[in-house]
Design a protein around this motif. Sequence first.
Motif, PDB file in Angstrom:
ATOM      1  N   UNK A  78       1.215  -1.140  -0.228  1.00  0.00           N
ATOM      2  CA  UNK A  78       0.104   0.167  -0.131  1.00  0.00           C
ATOM      3  C   UNK A  78       0.950   0.962   0.119  1.00  0.00           C
ATOM      4  N   UNK A  80       0.403   4.807   1.162  1.00  0.00           N
ATOM      5  CA  UNK A  80      -0.067   5.714   1.481  1.00  0.00           C
ATOM      6  C   UNK A  80      -0.292   7.388   1.665  1.00  0.00           C
ATOM      7  N   UNK A  82      -3.192  11.349   1.300  1.00  0.00           N
ATOM      8  CA  UNK A  82      -4.403  11.733   0.934  1.00  0.00           C
ATOM      9  C   UNK A  82      -4.516  12.170  -0.516  1.00  0.00           C
ATOM     10  N   UNK A  83      -5.350  11.986  -1.062  1.00  0.00           N
ATOM     11  CA  UNK A  83      -6.180  12.773  -1.824  1.00  0.00           C
ATOM     12  C   UNK A  83      -7.438  12.794  -2.701  1.00  0.00           C
ATOM     13  N   UNK A  86      -8.237   9.573  -4.702  1.00  0.00           N
ATOM     14  CA  UNK A  86      -7.659   7.712  -4.187  1.00  0.00           C
ATOM     15  C   UNK A  86      -8.879   7.765  -2.870  1.00  0.00           C
ATOM     16  N   UNK A  87      -9.770   6.830  -3.710  1.00  0.00           N
ATOM     17  CA  UNK A  87     -10.945   6.900  -2.722  1.00  0.00           C
ATOM     18  C   UNK A  87     -10.270   5.705  -1.281  1.00  0.00           C
ATOM     19  N   UNK A  88      -9.792   5.245  -1.433  1.00  0.00           N
ATOM     20  CA  UNK A  88      -9.061   4.147  -0.586  1.00  0.00           C
ATOM     21  C   UNK A  88      -8.034   4.949   0.866  1.00  0.00           C
ATOM     22  N   UNK A  89      -7.197   5.914   0.389  1.00  0.00           N
ATOM     23  CA  UNK A  89      -6.346   6.951   0.840  1.00  0.00           C
ATOM     24  C   UNK A  89      -5.381   5.862   0.969  1.00  0.00           C
ATOM     25  N   UNK A  90      -4.860   4.625  -0.162  1.00  0.00           N
ATOM     26  CA  UNK A  90      -3.629   4.500  -0.412  1.00  0.00           C
ATOM     27  C   UNK A  90      -4.024   3.609  -2.177  1.00  0.00           C
ATOM     28  N   UNK A 276       4.801   5.566   3.494  1.00  0.00           N
ATOM     29  CA  UNK A 276       4.373   5.001   4.475  1.00  0.00           C
ATOM     30  C   UNK A 276       3.978   3.574   3.096  1.00  0.00           C
ATOM     31  N   UNK A 277       4.959   2.665   2.931  1.00  0.00           N
ATOM     32  CA  UNK A 277       4.610   1.430   2.086  1.00  0.00           C
ATOM     33  C   UNK A 277       4.389   0.038   2.825  1.00  0.00           C
TER      34      UNK A 277
ATOM     35  N   UNK B 324      -7.751   5.116   6.224  1.00  0.00           N
ATOM     36  CA  UNK B 324      -7.710   6.423   5.001  1.00  0.00           C
ATOM     37  C   UNK B 324      -9.095   6.723   4.411  1.00  0.00           C
ATOM     38  N   UNK B 325      -9.214   5.572   4.699  1.00  0.00           N
ATOM     39  CA  UNK B 325     -10.715   6.172   3.625  1.00  0.00           C
ATOM     40  C   UNK B 325     -11.542   6.750   4.221  1.00  0.00           C
ATOM     41  N   UNK B 327     -12.425   9.884   4.654  1.00  0.00           N
ATOM     42  CA  UNK B 327     -11.709  11.598   4.130  1.00  0.00           C
ATOM     43  C   UNK B 327     -12.806  12.567   4.098  1.00  0.00           C
ATOM     44  N   UNK B 330     -16.425  11.084   0.085  1.00  0.00           N
ATOM     45  CA  UNK B 330     -17.674  10.701  -0.086  1.00  0.00           C
ATOM     46  C   UNK B 330     -18.483   9.546   0.345  1.00  0.00           C
ATOM     47  N   UNK B 341      -9.078  22.053   1.053  1.00  0.00           N
ATOM     48  CA  UNK B 341      -8.981  20.308   1.259  1.00  0.00           C
ATOM     49  C   UNK B 341      -8.892  19.688   1.918  1.00  0.00           C
ATOM     50  N   UNK B 345      -9.926  17.681   5.622  1.00  0.00           N
ATOM     51  CA  UNK B 345      -9.534  16.412   5.857  1.00  0.00           C
ATOM     52  C   UNK B 345      -9.457  16.529   7.171  1.00  0.00           C
ATOM     53  N   UNK B 368       5.069   3.356  10.293  1.00  0.00           N
ATOM     54  CA  UNK B 368       5.192   3.399   9.378  1.00  0.00           C
ATOM     55  C   UNK B 368       5.720   4.254   8.368  1.00  0.00           C
ATOM     56  N   UNK B 369       6.548   4.979   8.935  1.00  0.00           N
ATOM     57  CA  UNK B 369       7.169   6.374   8.579  1.00  0.00           C
ATOM     58  C   UNK B 369       8.642   6.123   8.298  1.00  0.00           C
TER      59      UNK B 369
END
Lengths: 482, 493
Positions: A78, A80, A82-83, A86-90, A276-277, B324-325, B327, B330, B341, B345, B368-369
Amino acid sequence: MQWEVVIGLETHVQLQTKSKQFSGASTTYGAAPNTQACEVSIALPGVLPVLNKQAVDCAIKFGLAIDADIPPISVFSRKNYFYPDLPKGYQISQFELPVVGKGTVTILVPASKNTEAYEKVINITRAHLEEDAGKSVHGAVEGMSGIDLNRAGTPLLEIVTEPDMRSAAEAVAYAKKLHELVQWIGICDGNMQEGSFRCDVNVSVRPKGTEKFGTRREIKNLNSFKFMLQAIEYETQWQIETLEDGGTIQQATVLFNPDTGETRAMRSKEEANDYRYFPDPDLLPLAVTAADKARVMADMPMLPQALQAQFVRDYALSSYDANALTSSKAIADYFIATVQAGAEPKQAANWVMGAVSAKLNAEEKSILDSPLSATQLAALLKRISDGTISNNAAKQVFEAMWAGEGEVDAIIDAKGLKQVSDTGAIAAIIDGVLAANPAMVAEFKAGKEKAFNALVGQCMKASQGKANPAQVNELLKQKLSA
Amino acid sequence: MINSSLKQLSTALAAKQVSSVELTQAYLDRIDALNPHINAYITLDPAKSLAQAQAADAKIAAGEAQPLTGIPLAQKDIFCANGWRTTCGSKMLETFIAPYDAHVISQFDAVGAVNLGKTNMDEFAMGSSNETSYFGGVKNPWDTTRVPGGSSGGSAAAVAARLCAAATGTDTGGSIRQPASLCGFTGLKPTYGLVSRFGMIAFASSLDQAGPMAKSAEDCAMMLNVMAGFDSRDSTSVQREKEDYTRGLAAMQADKPLQGLRIGLPKEYFADGLNAEVAKVIETAIAQYQALGAQIVEISLPNNNLSIPVYYVLAPAEASSNLSRYDGVRYGHRAADYTDLLDMYMKSRAEGFGAEVKRRILIGTYVLSAGYYDAYYLKAQQIRRLIAQDFTEAFKHCDVIMGPAAPSTAFKVGEKTNDPVAMYLEDLYTIAVNLAGLPGMSIPAGFVHTTEGKALPVGLQIIGNYFDEARMLNVGHAYQQVTDWHTRMPEGI
């Protein structure tokens, strides 16, 4: 100081699959917004990705076509960020272990003002599967931005090269070769307007002769070869000038503006995301077995490099000619059809790469739309080799056939281009020319070779270009030495 | 009727002693009366439930009944159910109406079970006391000043207070077994991959697993028969032949039905951290197992003490990405006012998520960073493998592992809310099972009496080898044939 540009490409190839990378939603282009967005495409709570096996087969096919390592296991990760589109956030992509490893693509760089045409091997670092994002639509609704998720989840193969290219021409030659290859093996429709084939180009410069790479800037989303050439040339010049003025290059992502022909930075490295892959826990590692490879291989058309070798071996063509004739499947098919219709291979190669290509380029046509069929071209070439028309006359006939004026023999007759090969008639012409040009004859006899050519010219002129030049040569020689 | 087993209910329905509509209405009435004190349900929709009951009655009348046809079940609000509000215990999804069915929901629909309502839970299943729910905490029916455990606290309280015939839950680190222990019923977390996660809102994808929460092992077996099975929509769903988990349950009539069964007792499960009275209950239960013919083997799970730190790296890492979804673009909560934007968020997520969810998103994002990934995430994955190996080694010497499901009985509401680490220690005996992907279950094994005169249930945990659910259910069932802890129900709610 002499500078050298170093270029690497990342190409996003949209795979020709019926459904998306991780769901059953359709991938058809141009549908009304969000009508091809299933629950997975819009990332509803609780949905899960399921890998599209057809997309995997496309990736394997590409790997086999470039003779690449295809490891037994690859992993989806993944990415990761935000946009809104990009619906899942990743984005599901591949990071550490891609489906396709190292391979090679041999390119053909055309001749330019300063250089001869040449071949070069470009090393492919990797190719990995990933899903596309959706699209932000501005202006459709007053004062608001819209999101169209039809494209979200469309399967992509990202193909990454080593920084092996040393000029814009090499980069474009690579992109064209890749563009043809992915269509050749049937994994991509190659439609650049619709975004099926998009290139990101990494450009840096360094003093010629040095080893260390300069700092690169990445030109994003080039969707035409013309823009790619312009963008790289502009970017290269900009970097050289910046360095020569004592400046430094900052790593950045840049966009090319086709209206101004300039590149401009869109974000610097400092602003870059930390993606953050990590391995996607929703997907198992992808296993590719020898049986998978064999199954895909069985479905593979003869590859350009194999066809090239066949042309060299069976038709005694040069490696350069063979490469040029396999630059696309359509050209190769046209050439083969011409030869099969009875044309001599070397002659057919010269005409396909010469007159036919020039015409197509001038008219911006694909060979599939050529008004002259391979059979018609073969018929024309036959009239050259059997001596009916001269090479010069053939060019006129070609133009007429291209313009749709009819078949080869009818045009030769109509234009009166048939060569005169009757010895008696040619002898009569020669006699006339010799009688009319005693000075030239005298010069020749005094040892001036040039005078011979002038006399040939006079004979051809007298025959209105129809005399068979080989016969004129021979008879003239006989008469002068008599 | 409310204390009947699923089998008894099924028989009564089949014999037309009661209709599904009557049974559903009876539970709805009981929910009406008791739920205000317990807060087990987030969403009820009597019209929908009764319509399903009617359809079930038609099915029974047509002779098409299956074992769970017409039986009213509670569904944890983590499962998307078409047309039902599905909140996952969060403000973020307060108004979200699911447009599709989770696999678990459609499996129950297919057999004609009735959905009584969506049960309360810790927000996005993050919690061990049900106190992180945006819809208010759930009270333990045995003592309403105490928590029911979490995260499947609503389903747990509903089963314990008989506000449903049985319920579904999910277990990422103990969320079925710990509340089963604290509320005194039988809960099973199956092997990872046995029940499809499709439509189950993700917390930590590599650990999440749905399972049954019911009165007895037999009820759990009947529930699992419906829930288990391959689903092509979940890539981690395991393709294997379907089994009947009720097989062999009835046959257990012998004097020593568990003769030859080797029970492993991990010494780490009986060390510091275990409440002495709970330990006593567990020891008594194990003695009972010996009386049934089982033999005891001492085993060791040397890396168990690392399971909580490993879990609190891996689960938040996955959660930070899974969440993350949400947001505001949707669906779900979007802030009313924002400037751009980024502001949208930040405000939407700041308003939509509660404190525990935010804490875990922060931890997950951190581990994870760039620069920390190797030290935390990768290292945790390595230790996860060691933890799994501990079990593989242990199962060479025993058939099932037993121990406590939770270190103590139900604690007071508010007791641990300000001490996240104390809360995390609630899962000391359950988390390793999730990390290894093994099945685990908790069955009622007795009570501890408080100074206020309340009886608080204690659960015995049974851990099995991969896909060994049938054996575990047998082991649970054998105990429930000679004990009645599982039939006790709280009074005076």
